[in-house]
Design a protein around this motif. Structure first.
Motif, PDB file in Angstrom:
ATOM      1  N   ILE A  25       1.146  -0.780   0.308  1.00 41.97           N
ATOM      2  CA  ILE A  25       0.257   0.007  -0.127  1.00 41.97           C
ATOM      3  C   ILE A  25       1.005   1.197  -0.219  1.00 41.97           C
ATOM      4  CG2 ILE A  25      -1.955   1.356   1.065  1.00 41.97           C
ATOM      5  CD1 ILE A  25      -2.840  -0.859   2.484  1.00 41.97           C
ATOM      6  N   VAL A  26       0.605   1.714  -1.322  1.00 43.50           N
ATOM      7  CA  VAL A  26       1.797   2.968  -1.549  1.00 43.50           C
ATOM      8  C   VAL A  26       1.161   4.185  -0.995  1.00 43.50           C
ATOM      9  CG1 VAL A  26       3.271   4.211  -2.643  1.00 43.50           C
ATOM     10  CG2 VAL A  26       3.234   1.760  -3.027  1.00 43.50           C
ATOM     11  N   ARG A  27       2.028   4.562  -0.087  1.00 44.09           N
ATOM     12  CA  ARG A  27       1.609   6.058   0.238  1.00 44.09           C
ATOM     13  C   ARG A  27       1.589   7.141  -0.633  1.00 44.09           C
ATOM     14  NH1 ARG A  27       3.396  11.284   2.703  1.00 44.09           N
ATOM     15  NH2 ARG A  27       2.393  11.369   5.274  1.00 44.09           N
ATOM     16  N   PRO A  28       0.098   7.612  -0.578  1.00 41.58           N
ATOM     17  CA  PRO A  28      -0.366   8.907  -1.607  1.00 41.58           C
ATOM     18  C   PRO A  28       1.413   9.747  -1.939  1.00 41.58           C
ATOM     19  CG  PRO A  28      -2.315   8.450  -0.737  1.00 41.58           C
ATOM     20  CD  PRO A  28      -1.131   7.803  -0.336  1.00 41.58           C
ATOM     21  N   LYS A  29       1.556  10.285  -3.279  1.00 39.29           N
ATOM     22  CA  LYS A  29       2.574  11.370  -3.189  1.00 39.29           C
ATOM     23  C   LYS A  29       1.745  12.488  -3.330  1.00 39.29           C
ATOM     24  CE  LYS A  29       6.591   8.918  -4.312  1.00 39.29           C
ATOM     25  NZ  LYS A  29       6.107   7.922  -3.301  1.00 39.29           N
ATOM     26  N   GLN A  30       0.986  12.824  -3.437  1.00 38.09           N
ATOM     27  CA  GLN A  30       0.511  14.043  -3.406  1.00 38.09           C
ATOM     28  C   GLN A  30      -1.087  14.035  -2.185  1.00 38.09           C
ATOM     29  OE1 GLN A  30       0.259  14.230  -7.543  1.00 38.09           O
ATOM     30  NE2 GLN A  30       2.398  16.133  -7.280  1.00 38.09           N
ATOM     31  N   PRO A  31      -0.830  13.603  -1.200  1.00 39.65           N
ATOM     32  CA  PRO A  31      -2.596  13.500  -0.642  1.00 39.65           C
ATOM     33  C   PRO A  31      -3.643  14.594  -0.594  1.00 39.65           C
ATOM     34  CG  PRO A  31      -0.535  13.209   0.546  1.00 39.65           C
ATOM     35  CD  PRO A  31       0.159  13.642  -0.523  1.00 39.65           C
ATOM     36  N   TRP A  39      -8.439   9.766   0.222  1.00 39.15           N
ATOM     37  CA  TRP A  39      -7.589   9.503   1.640  1.00 39.15           C
ATOM     38  C   TRP A  39      -7.894   8.889   2.059  1.00 39.15           C
ATOM     39  CZ3 TRP A  39      -3.280  10.659   2.524  1.00 39.15           C
ATOM     40  CH2 TRP A  39      -2.592  10.608   3.981  1.00 39.15           C
ATOM     41  N   TYR A  42      -6.406   5.248   1.077  1.00 43.74           N
ATOM     42  CA  TYR A  42      -5.971   4.828   1.451  1.00 43.74           C
ATOM     43  C   TYR A  42      -4.982   4.854   3.556  1.00 43.74           C
ATOM     44  CZ  TYR A  42      -0.915   5.707   3.391  1.00 43.74           C
ATOM     45  OH  TYR A  42       0.325   5.884   3.966  1.00 43.74           O
ATOM     46  N   LEU A  43      -5.864   5.166   3.953  1.00 43.73           N
ATOM     47  CA  LEU A  43      -5.554   5.214   6.137  1.00 43.73           C
ATOM     48  C   LEU A  43      -5.959   4.451   5.960  1.00 43.73           C
ATOM     49  CD1 LEU A  43      -4.428   7.258   7.422  1.00 43.73           C
ATOM     50  CD2 LEU A  43      -6.895   8.374   7.553  1.00 43.73           C
ATOM     51  N   MET A  84      12.191  -4.502   1.142  1.00 44.15           N
ATOM     52  CA  MET A  84      11.267  -3.935   0.717  1.00 44.15           C
ATOM     53  C   MET A  84      12.090  -3.921  -1.408  1.00 44.15           C
ATOM     54  SD  MET A  84       9.099  -3.269   2.243  1.00 44.15           S
ATOM     55  CE  MET A  84       8.385  -3.529   3.888  1.00 44.15           C
TER      56      MET A  84
ATOM     57  N   GLU B 749       8.774   3.739   3.187  1.00 47.62           N
ATOM     58  CA  GLU B 749       8.427   5.562   2.184  1.00 47.62           C
ATOM     59  C   GLU B 749       8.705   5.828   1.511  1.00 47.62           C
ATOM     60  OE1 GLU B 749       5.084   4.693   1.565  1.00 47.62           O
ATOM     61  OE2 GLU B 749       4.208   4.044   3.079  1.00 47.62           O
ATOM     62  N   TYR B 889       4.101  20.484   2.233  1.00 47.83           N
ATOM     63  CA  TYR B 889       3.495  20.611   1.147  1.00 47.83           C
ATOM     64  C   TYR B 889       2.103  19.764   1.899  1.00 47.83           C
ATOM     65  CZ  TYR B 889       1.532  18.658  -3.404  1.00 47.83           C
ATOM     66  OH  TYR B 889       1.128  17.730  -4.428  1.00 47.83           O
TER      67      TYR B 889
END
Lengths: 91, 1000
Positions: A25-31, A39, A42-43, A84, B749, B889
């Motif tokens: 589950i990749v953390r969004p680059k532009q939350p 969101w 993802y959360l 990883m 990450e 950001y």
């Protein structure tokens, strides 16, 4: 109690490890650009599969490294461990 | 010899007398006896009263399946132990045992009245009866139920015994030292595999070791003689560890097993001295061979629970192993051939025996033997009733109808003093299922047998469903060879002769002439569940076996239903008209037999219960009368009472001194993480809510860390030691979790970031000096240092030396006072502290503990993560908007601060509370309401921190209140048990809002 083959240390008892839940589950680059629903997806949303599941594990009482593991939750058979960033194996 | 000790055997040494007491009366047995065999040799059958109906109960078996004969051992001492099975405890000199669950005595038990009123207390009685009136529950029903519940008495003193844990690894673990276990262990060990054989009895051999019947021949010897030779050969093998008195407790996945070894339970009290009582073995085995054997089943008929009703094979063991006859006028009631071995054995010793068999005939060798010897056999018959209150005196039998569903003809009464019963055998599949194995139902003889799929464990012998000697020996040999990949087993050419059973018949609940509601056919003897209870449960709509089990409590006693589970299933299947194989079984969970708490915890008691972390200054605190509190694993000084000061007085004095002159706190326990790498600043930007890029070298900054859900996770001051070098502090309790969370992000990450984290919590000791005179004390400690506000401003750090000791001095404050934290390598901590105290004497420097620290920070309105927050508070809720960067950001948790839920205005928010009566101190955790009369009462928040402030001379509190930000000045109420406390919402900074003191 499983025996887990840490990709850095080799086989160790499960008591040395902690499970970090579903893997990949990749953390969004532009939350900030996500809607509340996106969101929340993802959360909060995690799979809880009876069968083959891809999981994150941490060798907490060892090398402290995080890695991924493929485990069948119905019988605890571990199909693969990988570092990883490595591609998940096809099971 | 007593009347009932009629036989000499090699297992009991009749030259060595052992004396013991039962219910205060002295008896004698011999070395090698169990408590049960010794009691039986004295003619004692009545051991206890049953759980619910208080019916007299006697010894029923010879092993761990025993449901009735449970005793209290070593009464009224710190060694007392309840619910010990008389069949398992080995007799030792001075053993004191007593009966349980009876009052005033075993022979006259008031509770026996329950037996008479039993029609009114069926299954589910408690659930149905104690429902109303509601007010009766607390004062009447619960105390009554508690009074009548339970069997033995728990010890009231700490356990003085020593317990131990040990890890062991092996190629092959064999569970069970009967004939199949011995064959397996020998094959494994002879092929150079490190092998462990565990057996729960004190000697190996299982039931074959006393099998002296001439129908069972191995290599031209009686099977017991043959096995005796095998055991002596086995004991010579080098790579075999034999552990007797060791029972398997649990079989976990990946062949991880727990076994409990009894080391000194069988020794007299004066010889136990200092020795370990029990050891829990934690075994990891490459291969596991389960040879757990089988347990004989009882038969279910009316009044099948009287003392003197014993499982047939147990009668044989008492006779041929212990030399004790359980009766002199025996009847054997059976549905299979194995009980005939008991009959023949009794007959050959000249003891009267008759047989009642539900089958129409049997043509096996052993039955022919019995017939040839002239033993009377009642074929096609069943017992319909038994008589004798404290010991069986007679039985009534009737013929079975053609299909076995009913009885016909006349009742026939037969006198006896012992009734042996045998309903066939149940393979012990517990270990197999514990390890995750599945079961198949075998219709032929109505047993569950293991379905084998695992590569790493097998079942052999009777636990695998092989019940006849020939198949046990040959199948074990073949299976083990294949399992261990061995060509030559050593038992390949063995010849086995045995009697073979051809006729099989099973009736789970035997028929009767009287209606079921008037019978007591016990299924679970220990919990007093009968066949009619099971049928009642089915009538009331319980369908799943798991539900029936819980409603009737069948299989839920300390014996875990070893004797009862199969019959419960069988009766459910018959009543519901379904096949037994489709019902499934209840889940077999560890432990197989009860474990002592001692064995579970091992050495982890007293000071070894948990790790205790002490700072390097700890000894000074002890010498100066500190009272400690536990913070995580740390011991932190809580307060330092002087003379006869109480807690409140000491804290008030310390708090005042810190603001009036100078105070000193041991802050060594704060978590410290050393952060290095070229991306360290960027990393901090991402993990804290505020901006870090512009923090100058030598400066400190407070940071707040969130979870990804936006809730406050931790806080602390981080200092920039160099261009790419920071020292982060965390809360004392959160240190390990923060490090692990940061590592997680870094590794998973943001692996591209060049950052290294090292925990240095234990590397540094910290003395925190605060108060208006702190600067003067620092000047004395570091005479060459310029402490002026220009040279050393608030939120900055400098290096300095005391003699040759390097110090890091941070000017930071958690109290709102002018304050300095001095960090040194831990080994110099105590020396630094003593220097500080010496330098502070003229300013009356006052050591203060965590309570004063909490009070001082509350005066200043600083939060404590975990006290004023609980995982549901955002920085906005805490009115800490100032620390949340609008420009950045992204940081962990940022997006969540803009979720519709986190932006609600009626979230609980941090406020100050002042009581109308300044001397009234609120209780932390107390609920807050806005309207007293509203019902139901709406709770709008709770008190998180509350103190009496000596510096403000009034009570102050922090609280979280729904929509609290907009409520300043509003009156609220804190309802307590006896009164309502009036409070007013205030600012949560009570003292020095202008920060004059910090910059003093």
């Amino acid at each position: 109690m499983f025996v887990i083959n840490c990709p850095y240390c080799g086989e160790r008892d499960q008591s040395e490890f902690s499970c970090g839940g579903e893997a990949h589950i990749v953390r969004p680059k532009q939350p900030t650009e996500l809607s509340d629903d996106e969101w929340a997806e993802y959360l909060f949303m995690r799979k809880n599969i009876k069968g083959v599941q891809f999981e994150r594990w941490n060798h907490a009482h060892g090398c402290r490294k995080w890695f991924n593991m493929v485990r069948d939750t119905s019988n605890d058979k571990i199909h693969a461990v990988y570092k990883m960033g490595e591609k998940p194996p096809v099971i | 010899m007593t009347k009932y000790r009629i036989n000499k055997t090699r297992f009991v040494d009749q030259t060595k007398t052992v004396s013991f007491t039962f219910d205060g009366k002295k008896y004698h047995g011999f070395e090698g006896d169990t408590l049960a065999s010794a009691l039986l040799s004295n003619g004692i059958h009545l051991i206890g009263r049953s759980f619910k109906y208080h019916r007299p109960r006697g010894i029923m078996s010879c092993g761990s399946e025993e449901p009735n004969a449970i005793c209290q051992i070593n009464d009224n001492t710190d060694l007392t132990e309840p619910n010990v099975r008389a069949t398992e405890i080995e007799l030792y000199e001075g053993l004191k045992a007593s009966s349980q669950n009876c009052w005033p005595s075993l022979n006259f038990d008031i509770g026996g009245i329950n037996n008479l009123i039993s029609p009114f207390i069926p299954a589910g009685f408690y659930y149905k009866t104690f429902m109303w009136p509601k007010s009766f529950w607390k004062k009447i029903y619960e105390p009554l139920i508690r009074l009548s519940a339970g069997l033995g008495k728990s010890p009231t003193q700490p356990d003085p015994d020593i317990y131990d844990h040990k890890h062991e690894h092996c190629h092959v673990l064999v569970i069970g030292g009967g004939i199949s276990g011995i064959i397996s262990a020998k094959i494994a060990a002879k092929n150079n595999l490190k092998t462990i054989l565990i057996e729960d009895k004190n000697i190996l051999g299982g039931s074959t070791i006393y099998q002296n019947n001439k129908n069972f021949i191995i290599d031209n010897q009686k099977s017991n003689e043959w096995l005796m030779n095998e055991i002596s050969e086995l004991e010579k093998l080098d790579n075999l560890i034999i552990k007797t008195r060791t029972s398997l407790a649990a079989f976990h996945s990946y062949n991880y097993l727990l076994a409990k070894e009894n080391i000194s339970d069988h020794l007299p009290l004066d010889k136990k001295n200092g020795s370990i009582r029990q050891r829990l073995w934690k075994i990891r085995a490459d291969k596991v061979i389960v040879a757990a054997g089988a347990i004989e089943r009882p038969l279910i008929f009316n009044n099948n629970d009287r003392p003197g009703i014993i499982l047939a094979n147990s009668v044989k063991k008492y006779l041929d192993f212990y030399g004790v006859s359980t009766g002199l006028n025996n009847i054997i009631f059976t549905n299979n051939d194995s009980a005939y071995e008991t009959a023949v054995s009794l007959f050959e010793k000249g003891i009267s025996v008759k047989i009642v068999d539900i089958r129409k005939k049997s043509s096996s060798n052993i039955v022919k033997n019995a017939e040839d010897q002239g033993i009377k056999i009642y074929w096609n018959s069943t017992v319909v009733n038994t008589f004798g209150y404290k010991k069986i005196k007679s039985i009534e039998i009737m013929n079975l109808s053609e299909d076995g569903s009913n009885v016909t003809g006349n009742k026939h009464k037969i006198q006896c003093d012992c009734l042996s019963i045998s309903g066939g055998w149940t393979p012990m599949v517990h270990m197999h299922t514990q390890s995750g194995g599945k079961l198949d139902f075998r219709e032929l003889d109505q047993v569950f047998v293991p379905t084998e799929k695992s590569e790493n464990h097998i079942n052999v012998g009777s636990c695998n469903g092989d019940l006849e000697l020939e198949e046990i020996v040959k199948n074990t040999n073949n299976k083990v060879k294949k399992f261990l990949n061995i060509n030559e087993g050593g038992f390949d050419k063995i010849s086995v002769l045995c009697s073979k059973e051809s006729e099989k018949k099973n009736i789970w609940l035997l028929p009767n002439t009287i209606s079921e509601s008037k019978t007591k056919s016990f299924i679970d003897f220990q919990n007093d569940s009968t066949a009619k209870d099971i049928k009642l449960a089915l009538r009331e709509g319980f369908k799943s076996i798991e539900h029936v089990k819980r409603y009737t409590t069948t299989g839920m006693a300390t014996d875990q239903g070893k004797l009862s589970n199969m019959h419960a299933l069988g009766i459910i299947a018959d009543t519901a008209g379904v096949k037994m194989g489709t019902l499934g079984t209840t889940t077999f969970r560890p432990p197989f037999t009860p474990l002592t708490f001692g064995a579970i915890v091992g050495r982890s008691v007293g000071k070894f219960f948990d790790i205790v972390r002490k700072t390097s200054i700890h000894e000074w605190h002890v010498q100066n009368n500190a009272k400690f509190e536990n913070v995580g694993q740390w011991k932190r000084p809580w307060y330092y009472p002087i003379n006869n000061e109480n807690f409140h007085e000491a804290v008030q004095r310390e708090s005042k001194a810190a603001r009036d002159s100078a105070g000193i706190l041991d802050a060594s326990t704060l978590g410290k993480i050393d952060i290095q790498g070229s991306d360290a600043s960027e990393f901090l930007n991402r993990v804290y809510t505020n901006a870090w890029s512009k923090l100058g070298i030598g400066k400190c900054r407070y940071g707040l860390m969130l979870n990804e859900d936006g809730m406050v996770y931790d806080d602390g001051v981080t200092t920039r030691l160099g261009e790419n070098h920071y020292l982060m502090t965390t809360t004392t309790g959160g240190a390990a979790n923060v490090l692990s969370k940061l590592e997680d992000y870094l590794q998973t990450e943001w692996p591209e970031l060049d950052v290294y984290l090292t925990s240095v919590t234990d590397h540094y000791s910290t003395a925190s000096i605060c108060g208006p005179n702190s600067k003067k004390i620092l000047k004395k400690l570091f005479p060459n240092k310029d402490f002026s506000d220009e040279a050393f401003p608030h939120m900055s750090y400098q290096d300095a030396m005391i003699d040759k000791i390097e110090c890091r001095i941070m000017r930071i404050s958690f109290t709102g006072e002018l304050s300095y934290e001095i960090n040194v390598e831990s080994k110099y901590g105590k020396s630094l502290w003593e220097n500080c105290i010496a330098a502070g004497v003229e300013y009356k420097i006052t050591p203060y503990g965590t309570e004063t620290m909490h009070l001082l920070r509350a005066e200043k309105g600083f939060i404590i993560v975990g006290q004023d927050t609980d995982g549901t508070m955002t920085p906005i809720d805490l009115q800490m908007d100032w620390i949340v960067s609008k420009k950045k950001y992204d940081f962990i948790g940022k997006r969540s601060l803009y979720r519709s839920d986190t932006m609600r205005e009626d979230r609980k928010q941090l406020v100050g509370l002042l009581t109308d009566d300044p001397n009234e101190i609120l209780e932390e955790g107390a609920q807050i309401v806005s309207e007293l009369d509203k019902k139901p009462v709406e709770m709008i928040g709770h008190v998180t921190s509350s103190y009496f402030s000596p510096n403000l001379n009034k009570s102050i509190a922090l609280a979280v209140v729904k929509g609290g930000k907009k409520m300043k000045g509003q009156k609220l109420f804190v309802p307590m048990e006896n009164k309502n406390i009036n409070v007013t919402v205030s600012d949560f900074i009570f003292l020095d809002k202008e920060n004059k003191r910090i910059n003093a």
